[in-house]
Motif scaffolding. Structure first.
Motif, PDB file in Angstrom:
ATOM      1  N   SER A   1      -4.972  12.592   1.901  1.00 21.88           N
ATOM      2  CA  SER A   1      -3.673  11.753   2.091  1.00 21.88           C
ATOM      3  C   SER A   1      -3.165  10.509   3.387  1.00 21.88           C
ATOM      4  O   SER A   1      -2.731   9.724   2.183  1.00 21.88           O
ATOM      5  CB  SER A   1      -2.410  12.658   2.331  1.00 21.88           C
TER       6      SER A   1
ATOM      7  N   GLU B   1      -4.506   7.958   0.610  1.00 24.07           N
ATOM      8  CA  GLU B   1      -4.371   8.005  -0.616  1.00 24.07           C
ATOM      9  C   GLU B   1      -2.465   6.978   0.349  1.00 24.07           C
ATOM     10  O   GLU B   1      -2.554   5.744  -0.460  1.00 24.07           O
ATOM     11  CB  GLU B   1      -3.204   8.981  -1.329  1.00 24.07           C
ATOM     12  N   ARG B   2      -1.848   7.102   0.783  1.00 26.96           N
ATOM     13  CA  ARG B   2      -1.539   5.778   1.612  1.00 26.96           C
ATOM     14  C   ARG B   2      -2.536   4.461   1.753  1.00 26.96           C
ATOM     15  O   ARG B   2      -1.493   3.636   1.680  1.00 26.96           O
ATOM     16  CB  ARG B   2      -1.219   6.585   2.780  1.00 26.96           C
ATOM     17  N   ARG B   3      -3.779   4.584   2.342  1.00 27.26           N
ATOM     18  CA  ARG B   3      -3.827   2.678   2.314  1.00 27.26           C
ATOM     19  C   ARG B   3      -4.349   2.824   0.612  1.00 27.26           C
ATOM     20  O   ARG B   3      -3.951   1.478   1.115  1.00 27.26           O
ATOM     21  CB  ARG B   3      -5.382   3.413   3.409  1.00 27.26           C
TER      22      ARG B   3
ATOM     23  N   ASP C   1      -2.685   2.706  -1.170  1.00 27.62           N
ATOM     24  CA  ASP C   1      -0.396   3.024  -1.868  1.00 27.62           C
ATOM     25  C   ASP C   1      -0.376   1.379  -1.197  1.00 27.62           C
ATOM     26  O   ASP C   1      -0.051   0.596  -1.586  1.00 27.62           O
ATOM     27  CB  ASP C   1       0.063   3.439  -1.453  1.00 27.62           C
ATOM     28  N   ALA C   2      -1.234   1.713   0.280  1.00 26.82           N
ATOM     29  CA  ALA C   2      -0.468  -0.229   0.980  1.00 26.82           C
ATOM     30  C   ALA C   2      -1.193  -1.124   0.234  1.00 26.82           C
ATOM     31  O   ALA C   2      -0.830  -2.625   0.466  1.00 26.82           O
ATOM     32  CB  ALA C   2      -0.635   0.812   2.711  1.00 26.82           C
TER      33      ALA C   2
END
Length: 369
Positions: free
Chosen positions: A156, A159-161, A163-164
């Protein structure tokens, strides 16, 4: 007991050795040892005491007693254990003992209760083992669940990295497209300083975009000259190589490991480079430090294995040019650190950072073509 006072067994006609372990028939007054009487030790000391012992009758006397009226008793098959023969004179000693022992077992329920108790104990022990096994399996499942939760958390975070990074990359691309559109609009204006500014802005945006791409590779490694085999497990090969460097690398620490580029045209050709992404950045730094200490590390085929930071395509081409210029001008040092390229002529000399091909002329003078 003297020889004259010894009692003679009416069954085997041998003297009774133990003066305390015998029975006298109430009817025929014959003496019998316990074996010929068909009485067990447990029954002799347990239930056959007092008046029962005084009223005891031998088998021969019991068989001679007249039968009672049993006309109302239903007929039973031989399977019910009913003896079909009358009298005991024709029975062998062994069959007599078995018959009496069987009758004694039926009259004394202690043996059956003991067997039931033993079986219950065995069942309880089995249930205890099953309970312990269940607890062990439950602990194992909890451990696996904790590892899965940790892995999910790492995925997760990645994934956040990503997406950013994609959001920032999209913003830069939109800005770059806007600048290129404006450049196309004013490209017809000769001698305009705006065009120069736009070109400078485009170059800066490209550098920024390249740096953003490089940040996404902050936990990546690139391995060269690692022997390649058909059907190999690249992840296992990387773990073995890390072990040879003295770094313990678990498979869970590796996000992916794969070879890039076209496969060799023939067997024994040059092995493709391996790209590795680790779950934690400090593992990458630890592997790089170990690789620098053991620069002469050789693979299974004898070729020297190289472990470096993974660079973007633009930075990889720039680093190649920097190394060529260092060899041409006999500069001693060229290296990368966290995706940035550096060069230095000698010990104690100034350190230069190179971000683009334009920096080659600034640092090395007129570069070679």
């Amino acid at each position: 007991m003297s020889l004259q006072n010894r009692k003679i067994c009416g069954g085997c006609f041998e003297p009774i050795e133990d003066s305390r372990r015998w029975l006298a028939c109430h009817l025929c007054k014959e003496f019998f040892d316990l074996k010929c009487a068909g009485v067990t030790e447990r029954r002799f000391h347990g239930t056959l005491v007092g008046e029962r012992r005084d009223a005891w009758r031998c088998v021969t006397c019991v068989s001679k007693q007249p039968k009672r009226d049993n006309t109302e008793t239903p007929v039973r098959a031989a399977a019910d254990g009913v003896t079909m023969r009358r009298g005991a004179a024709t029975m062998s000693p062994s069959s007599l003992d078995a018959s009496m022992l069987e009758r004694d077992g039926q009259e004394n329920p202690n043996a059956t209760a003991l067997n039931i108790t033993m079986e219950v104990t065995d069942v309880q022990a089995l249930f205890l083992e099953i309970r312990q096994l269940r607890e062990e399996m439950r602990d194992e499942f909890r451990s696996v669940r904790a590892q899965i939760d940790t892995l999910i958390g790492r995925v997760s975070l990645c994934e956040r990295r990503v997406d950013a990074h994609n959001e920032r990359l999209g913003d830069i691309e939109r800005r770059l497209e806007a600048v290129e559109s404006r450049q196309a609009t004013i490209s017809s204006a000769p001698g305009s300083e705006t065009l120069t500014q736009m070109e400078r802005t485009i170059s800066e945006l490209k550098l920024e975009l390249n740096e953003r791409d490089q940040e996404a590779l902050v936990a990546d490694l690139e391995i060269g000259h690692l022997p390649e085999e058909k059907g190999e497990n690249v992840l296992h090969s990387v773990a073995v190589l890390a072990g040879r460097l003295g770094v313990a690398l678990d498979e869970r620490d590796v996000v992916f490991a794969e070879r890039v580029g076209a496969p060799p045209a023939e067997a024994g050709g040059r092995a493709r480079r391996v790209v590795v992404r680790l779950a934690r950045r400090h593992l990458r730094d630890e592997l790089l430090r170990a690789a620098r200490v053991r620069r002469g590390l050789a693979g299974e085929g004898g070729a020297r294995v190289f472990i470096n930071e993974r660079l973007t395509r633009s930075n990889r081409q720039l680093f190649h040019r920097v190394r060529e210029e260092c060899r041409r001008l006999q500069w001693r040092y060229s290296w990368t650190r966290r995706g940035r390229i550096f060069a230095r002529k000698s010990d104690g000399a100034q350190v230069f950072q190179l971000r683009s091909l334009g920096d080659l002329e600034r640092v090395f003078g007129s570069p070679s073509i």
